[in-house]
Design a protein around this motif. Sequence first.
Motif, short mmCIF file in Angstrom:
data_model
loop_
_atom_site.label_atom_id
_atom_site.label_comp_id
_atom_site.label_asym_id
_atom_site.label_seq_id
_atom_site.Cartn_x
_atom_site.Cartn_y
_atom_site.Cartn_z
N ASP A 186 -2.05 77.44 21.41
CA ASP A 186 -2.22 78.55 22.05
C ASP A 186 -1.06 79.54 21.50
O ASP A 186 -1.61 80.76 21.09
N GLU A 187 0.18 79.06 21.27
CA GLU A 187 1.26 79.96 20.76
C GLU A 187 2.10 79.36 19.59
O GLU A 187 2.54 80.05 18.60
N ILE A 188 2.12 78.03 19.82
CA ILE A 188 2.96 77.44 18.70
C ILE A 188 2.53 77.51 17.25
O ILE A 188 3.12 77.77 16.35
N LEU A 189 1.26 76.68 17.41
CA LEU A 189 0.42 76.86 15.62
C LEU A 189 0.61 78.02 15.38
O LEU A 189 0.92 78.52 13.96
N PRO A 190 0.05 79.38 15.90
CA PRO A 190 0.08 80.39 15.50
C PRO A 190 1.32 81.07 14.86
O PRO A 190 1.66 81.81 13.67
N THR A 191 2.47 80.65 15.55
CA THR A 191 3.91 81.14 15.23
C THR A 191 4.32 80.44 14.09
O THR A 191 4.91 81.26 13.14
N VAL A 192 4.21 78.95 13.79
CA VAL A 192 4.49 78.44 12.74
C VAL A 192 3.98 78.89 11.49
O VAL A 192 4.43 78.95 10.24
N ARG A 193 2.63 79.13 11.60
CA ARG A 193 1.83 79.55 10.70
C ARG A 193 2.09 80.91 10.11
O ARG A 193 2.19 81.09 8.78
N GLU A 194 2.45 81.92 11.09
CA GLU A 194 3.08 83.24 10.56
C GLU A 194 4.33 83.00 9.71
O GLU A 194 4.65 83.74 8.89
N LEU A 195 5.08 82.06 10.14
CA LEU A 195 6.37 81.91 9.45
C LEU A 195 6.37 81.13 8.43
O LEU A 195 7.59 81.04 7.64
N GLY A 196 5.37 80.42 7.81
CA GLY A 196 5.38 79.48 7.10
C GLY A 196 6.03 78.11 7.19
O GLY A 196 6.72 77.40 6.10
N ILE A 197 5.96 77.88 8.45
CA ILE A 197 6.52 76.32 8.90
C ILE A 197 5.52 75.27 8.97
O ILE A 197 4.75 75.54 9.55
N GLY A 198 5.88 74.25 8.30
CA GLY A 198 4.92 72.90 8.53
C GLY A 198 4.73 72.42 9.76
O GLY A 198 6.03 72.55 10.56
N PHE A 199 3.71 71.83 10.11
CA PHE A 199 3.62 71.24 11.69
C PHE A 199 3.43 69.80 11.35
O PHE A 199 2.79 69.16 10.76
N VAL A 200 4.47 69.17 12.05
CA VAL A 200 4.33 67.60 12.23
C VAL A 200 3.82 67.07 13.27
O VAL A 200 4.74 67.57 14.35
N ALA A 201 2.79 66.50 13.68
CA ALA A 201 2.12 65.97 14.85
C ALA A 201 2.57 64.60 15.39
O ALA A 201 2.20 63.89 14.48
N TYR A 202 3.36 64.45 16.20
CA TYR A 202 3.66 63.03 16.77
C TYR A 202 2.82 62.70 18.02
O TYR A 202 2.12 63.65 18.55
#
Length: 328
Positions: A186-202
């Motif tokens: 909803d909000e987290i993935l779009p935010t990190v993608r906008e900022l160029g932050i990678g996502f680590v799925a635990y």
Amino acid sequence: MQTKALGTQGLTVSALGLGCMGMSDFYSGRDEAEAIRTLERAVELGINFFDTADMYGVGENEKLVGRVLRPYRDQVVIATKFGNVRAPDGTFLGINGRPEYVKQACDASLKRLGVDYIDLYYQHRVDPNVPIEETVGAMAELVKAGKVRFLGLSEAGAQTIRRAHKVHPITALQTEYSLWSRDVEDEILPTVRELGIGFVAYSPLGRGFLTGAIRRFEDLPEDDYRRHSPRFQGENFKRNLDLVEKIERLAREKGCTPAQLALAWVMAQGEDIVPIPGTKRVKYLEENLGALEVKLTAEELREIDAIAPKGVAAGARYPEASMRSIGI
């Protein structure tokens, strides 16, 4: 081994990492000799991304990971975390993001790991009593001092991520993401993608539930912390087992295991996502790696979405007290 750029700050990791928590804490059936074999086999198979934290085993997991990986130091990416404070007997004492504590925690982790620097250093949970700017400012000083290469956050809210990223570039956000935990979309993935932050799925396998290996609450030993998880209790367990049975059916049709299907789904959500399934056994490590060969078609992804839409899981991810520290 396939590799991925994690974020936009220059960190490259294997497409699948290894969560090391269960080797020292929370899950039952721990066997240090097997854990060592698992870590060594991971390196052998090309995994270079290893995840630990100072709270796992109250420091013992860092000691184990450091001891085994030290001979491969130039080949591996070691990620650890600070902020969840525990007493020597394991009692949880709270969250600490104060600048002076950040530096103390880092020095303690370096000593336990037996290394000169940490590749990726996360704040495990955001301290609601300390402005994120102060915590990340202290973390940035660790980068300047050469003790840390890249910075990360874990389970932080979107606005906190934005504020932190203004102080120092955040390389990765670590948050739970799986077929039964999709709220980050909803909000987290779009935010990190906008900022160029990678996502680590635990917990991409739902703490083992999505593998189909857990059929009854009674299958969980008395000392297994999942007994306290709302998703593993009562009617929630029965409802979630229905989801697992549907995943098992799709996996049979695909010719893979439920675990491989669940991991392949997470990886199919974006090239910026790196899952870190945890295991303490070689056979599960090798099974998980098989997910890299599972390619899901658009039709299969639609079918999975139909059986596992956002909010499909019954019960919260953590007990109520722990949920209060998420998304701050």
